[in-house]
Scaffold this motif. Structure first.
Motif, mmCIF file in Angstrom:
data_model
loop_
_atom_site.group_PDB
_atom_site.id
_atom_site.type_symbol
_atom_site.label_atom_id
_atom_site.label_comp_id
_atom_site.label_asym_id
_atom_site.label_seq_id
_atom_site.Cartn_x
_atom_site.Cartn_y
_atom_site.Cartn_z
ATOM 1 N N ARG A 230 0.721 -1.307 0.091
ATOM 2 C CA ARG A 230 -0.350 -0.213 0.419
ATOM 3 C C ARG A 230 0.721 1.455 0.421
ATOM 4 O O ARG A 230 0.444 2.238 -0.070
ATOM 5 C CB ARG A 230 -1.587 -0.264 1.318
ATOM 6 N N SER A 231 2.133 1.073 0.319
ATOM 7 C CA SER A 231 2.965 2.753 0.354
ATOM 8 C C SER A 231 4.228 2.154 -0.873
ATOM 9 O O SER A 231 4.465 3.420 -1.318
ATOM 10 C CB SER A 231 3.783 2.820 1.207
ATOM 11 N N ALA A 232 3.492 0.581 -0.919
ATOM 12 C CA ALA A 232 5.832 0.371 -2.392
ATOM 13 C C ALA A 232 5.171 1.058 -3.845
ATOM 14 O O ALA A 232 5.351 1.336 -4.226
ATOM 15 C CB ALA A 232 6.108 -0.986 -2.060
ATOM 16 N N TYR A 233 3.561 0.734 -3.757
ATOM 17 C CA TYR A 233 2.704 0.819 -5.031
ATOM 18 C C TYR A 233 3.237 1.960 -5.007
ATOM 19 O O TYR A 233 3.240 2.616 -6.734
ATOM 20 C CB TYR A 233 1.693 -0.253 -5.255
ATOM 21 N N GLY A 234 2.995 2.656 -4.243
ATOM 22 C CA GLY A 234 2.512 3.951 -4.886
ATOM 23 C C GLY A 234 3.920 4.775 -5.742
ATOM 24 O O GLY A 234 4.363 5.768 -6.416
ATOM 25 N N LYS A 235 5.203 4.363 -5.235
ATOM 26 C CA LYS A 235 6.368 5.436 -5.658
ATOM 27 C C LYS A 235 6.801 4.422 -6.809
ATOM 28 O O LYS A 235 7.472 4.816 -7.701
ATOM 29 C CB LYS A 235 7.561 4.078 -3.881
#
Length: 587
Positions: A230-235
């Motif tokens: 949920r945080s890594a995909y945005g990057k």
């Protein structure tokens, strides 16, 4: 073999209790004496405290024995059904319809008829397979951990979007090279031989295929598991978005993006797309619904599914160079999509059924009236009972259709995000610095979905505006992330309402609490549903009155707002007692 008897012991339960109050234990093991104590006829020979203690113990034992009796009856009924089913199987074993000996072909034909009758062949599977990501293999999952580890330690968006040092293109180039270097180093630490082979090429552009493969794994895994990364995909999606810029590609001299590997693409490479037209494929990958079925019925359906699964494997192994793991990968990917629909789309169907069965648009119940008024309870819409009924109905149908085509929407969202001809603008939207970008593919698909939902309900209530590329929904990534929340909102409500009867039967104290406070389980269910249908769809929750209302995204915002206030509801303790923790998963 006969199962061990679940009957309770015939020994008296309260002999120990008699010793605790200082009386002769033998006296209290006599059933006649126990009956007199329970009836209160020995009050003159016992103190009031002794009588109350014994009566409470007797009631507890009676309640326990009653539960065990009901369990025994249910077990006996299930065993009788299974015995009857087994008798029919034995009677027809090895025989065809005419009672003659069979060579097994009739059984296969009958299985095929059952599977095709109970699970109608999915005629849309050929089209859906274009948007079903291929499940990751064990080897690919090892590489996935490298990608997520590299993204977790990266501060890409902070250094690219927020920092102001140097030229922006140079900052992007430096960060992309840093992430590629981290990936290369992690590969060496994980698999020295593979890393050594990779590092033989001094320049990153010589390893273009490797980096494309690694980043595609992360994108594919995220679509299959929306609750993960949920945080890594945005990057990940933002760095790939930047890498598509022409200036950055000239500096990198290679591209980091390649098409996602879908089921259809995988079978097309194998020249085996005819597998998608096989009705048995649907029977082998379908979801077994256990609601309203007995155990033996579920076992029968599982056996039919297992037989179909094995027959598909036997049929296609060796065709077109397909290995056993390739066939299993295809069936597993389609099954993943079916289970995604069960846990994300089906709660919408359940809420639609609640709305239809519990409320009547033409009949207003004074206590459970769905009407809302502007300014009352935070509402920003003004609907009477009938209007609100159809407003909720069309919203639930809209959400259902979005989740039904969610994989397609995600593929289209990535097409919009990674389109080099559609640049973004950094803009403070009131919710921080965001990348504002037009999303034509998502816009067209949403127009089609809204039209379908309108046809189901008959007419449209409220606004049909879809916010995309503005301060409300800056880009397709924010859009797709919003609609992953629907199942997180509806599932806890459905689970609570579904488990209510079971929990109350197991906990008499809770049953008394619900009866005294809410007037029973049925009335409690109506209170929860009417409150959600009113204030979960009242246009509230936005930062200002201009952004709130009945638009497509505003409906989801209202539901979010209702969830944020759940702890203030009078029925919140009941949610907790049925296992509710929160409306959100773990990050």
């Amino acid at each position: 073999e006969a199962p061990a008897s679940p009957l309770p012991s015939s020994s008296p339960p309260d002999a120990e209790g008699a010793n605790n109050i200082g009386r002769n234990a033998d006296e209290f093991t006599d059933p006649k004496v126990l009956a007199k104590i329970a009836a209160g006829e020995m009050s003159e020979t016992l103190s009031k405290e002794d009588v109350k203690t014994l009566q409470a113990r007797l009631l507890a034992v009676k309640s326990k024995w009653e539960k065990e009796r009901l369990n025994i009856e249910a077990t006996v009924r299930e065993l009788e059904n299974r015995i009857e089913f087994k008798k029919k199987e034995v009677a027809t074993d090895g025989k065809n319809k005419n009672g003659e000996a069979s060579d097994g072909k009739d059984e296969e034909e009958e299985d095929g008829k059952i599977e095709e009758r109970e699970t109608i062949a999915d005629t849309q599977l050929l089209e859906r397979s274009n948007y079903i990501p291929l499940r990751l293999t064990l080897e690919e999952r090892k590489f996935l951990r490298l990608v997520t580890s590299a993204l977790e330690v990266s501060e890409y968006t902070d250094k690219v979007d927020i920092s102001k040092w140097g030229n922006r293109a140079k900052r992007i180039y430096a960060q992309l090279k840093e992430i590629c270097a981290i990936l290369s180093g992690l590969l060496v630490a994980c698999d020295y031989k593979a890393g050594q082979k990779l590092l033989k090429n001094d320049d990153f552009k010589d390893n273009e295929e490797f980096f494309q493969y690694m980043f595609e794994l992360g994108r594919r895994y995220k679509i299959l598991n929306p609750e993960r990364m949920r945080s890594a995909y945005g990057k990940l999606i933002y760095l790939l978005q930047d890498s598509q810029d022409e200036e950055i590609q000239e500096m990198m001299e290679f591209s980091l993006v390649r098409p996602l590997m879908s089921v259809n693409r995988f079978l097309t490479e194998k020249k085996m797309t005819k597998m998608l037209n096989d009705p048995l494929l649907h029977a082998a990958t379908r979801v077994i619904h256990e609601k309203g079925k007995q155990r033996w019925e579920i076992e029968r359906e599982l056996q039919q599914k297992r037989r179909a699964y094995n027959r598909v494997k036997d049929k296609y192994i060796g065709m077109g160079g397909m290995k056993e793991e390739d066939v299993e990968l295809v069936m597993g990917s389609i099954a993943d999509n079916n289970y995604f629909l069960k846990f994300n789309r089906d709660p919408c169907d359940e809420m639609i059924e609640y709305l239809k069965s519990k409320f009547n648009p033409d009949k207003v119940d004074g206590e459970f009236n769905l009407s809302i008024g502007y300014g009352r309870g935070g509402a920003r819409l003004n609907h009477d009972h009938k209007t609100q009924y159809y407003f909720v109905m069309q919203t639930l149908h809209l959400w259902r259709d979005i989740l039904h085509d969610f994989y397609r929407l995600w593929f289209l969202a990535e097409d919009d995000l990674l389109n080099p001809k559609s640049p973004y603008r950094l803009r403070n939207t009131g919710q921080g610095l965001n990348r504002v970008q037009h999303s034509p593919n998502i816009g067209r698909e949403m127009s089609r979905i809204i039209y379908t939902a309108r046809q189901k309900v008959g007419y449209w209530i409220g606004s049909s505006v879809v916010h995309l590329g503005d301060h409300n929904v800056p880009n397709a990534f924010m859009f797709i992330d919003k609609y992953t929340q629907i199942s997180r909102i509806l599932n806890p409500i459905c689970i609570t309402l579904r488990r209510l009867e079971q929990v109350l039967s197991e906990k008499p104290g809770l049953q008394k609490y619900v009866q005294d406070t809410f007037g029973g389980a049925d009335r409690l269910r109506m209170i929860v549903l009417s409150d959600f249908f009113r204030h979960g769809f009242d246009g509230s929750g936005a930062d200002n009155f201009f952004d709130a209302g009945s638009c497509i995204d505003g409906r989801l915002t209202s539901a979010w707002n209702w969830c944020s206030l759940i702890h203030k509801k009078p029925y919140y303790p009941v949610f907790q007692m049925t296992g509710f923790a929160s409306f959100d998963g773990q990050f």
